[in-house]
Design an enzyme around this catalytic site. Structure first.
Site: not given
Length: 260
Positions: A66, A111, A114, A134
């Site tokens: 992210a 992310g 993911e 994370e």
């Protein structure tokens, strides 16, 4: 695409979606997630589509995670909103009628990993690196990773990767079942395109139903899932494709499927 951050290429019945932010290692900001979701939704309505490939621009990253600079300024409600957008993308990929293949060419972290887990399966370059870092930032995976990773690699390995934040290489990712196949970096897209073409030659209604039955059946008790399989197996015998496929087998020729 409506967004410079996402590129769409058409290869006949195969589409390639590329995250195009190489300057930031294809980090997934909110606008990019929204653009990806829009493209997947549009592609899901294409009756001629046989396979979708997702990848990242450049050679360094599939998607390095992210956009941390953007996340750092967010409060709880904003963070949850971004999580919801990312979840929508993952669910759109899973419910896309055709197989989705992630071609991971470099870093697939947080992310980014993911995003790859929303695909049916992952092919990777030998240079690819995977992980959920994370916890190093004081948060946990929020784009679907806590749920999707354990269905791929088992709960023990998923917990280890998420709790430690460690990065793993392509060979280790393949050994644990996260990745289906690895190859040299320059061979990745040719290999994935060849795979997509192979899938595209199969009965398209059969492939679509197989994906749907596997996805929906996973949430059902086994007995109900098996009844669902029986029903859909039987339903395919009402199609022209089934008649053509079996006739071609008997006649020892290549079938000509029309998706009907």
């Amino acid at each position: 695409s409506n967004s410079d951050s996402v590129l769409l290429e058409d290869h006949g019945a195969i589409a390639i979606l590329t995250v195009n932010r190489p300057a930031v290692l294809n980090a997934l900001d909110e606008a990019t997630l929204v653009a990806l979701r829009g493209e997947v939704d549009a592609l899901s309505h294409r009756p001629d589509l046989r396979c979708l490939i997702v990848t990242g621009a450049g050679s360094k990253a599939f998607a390095a995670g992210a956009d941390i600079a953007a996340l750092a300024e967010m409060g709880p409600l904003q963070a949850r909103r971004v999580s919801e957008i990312a979840h929508g993308l993952g669910l759109a990929m899973e419910s896309c009628p055709v197989p989705v293949i992630a071609a991971v060419n470099g870093f697939a972290l947080g992310g980014g990993l993911e995003f790859a887990l929303g695909a049916d399966f992952i092919y990777a370059s030998e240079q690819a690196r995977f992980g959920f870092p994370e916890v190093n930032l004081g948060v946990m995976p929020g784009f679907g990773g806590t749920q999707r990773l354990q269905t791929r690699v088992g709960i023990g390995r998923a917990r280890e990767l998420i709790y430690t934040g460690k990065l793993i290489g392509a060979a280790e990712a393949m050994a644990m079942g996260l990745v289906n196949q690895i190859c040299a970096p320059d061979a990745l897209m040719p290999m994935v395109l060849a795979l997509a073409e192979t899938i595209g030659e199969k009965g398209p209604l059969a492939v679509r139903e197989a994906k749907r039955v596997m996805r929906l059946g996973a949430a059902l008790p086994l007995e109900r899932a098996l009844v669902f399989e029986q029903e859909m197996f039987g339903a395919l015998f009402a199609t022209d494709d089934q008649k053509e496929g079996m006739r071609a087998f008997i006649e020892k020729r290549k079938p000509s499927f029309r998706g009907q």
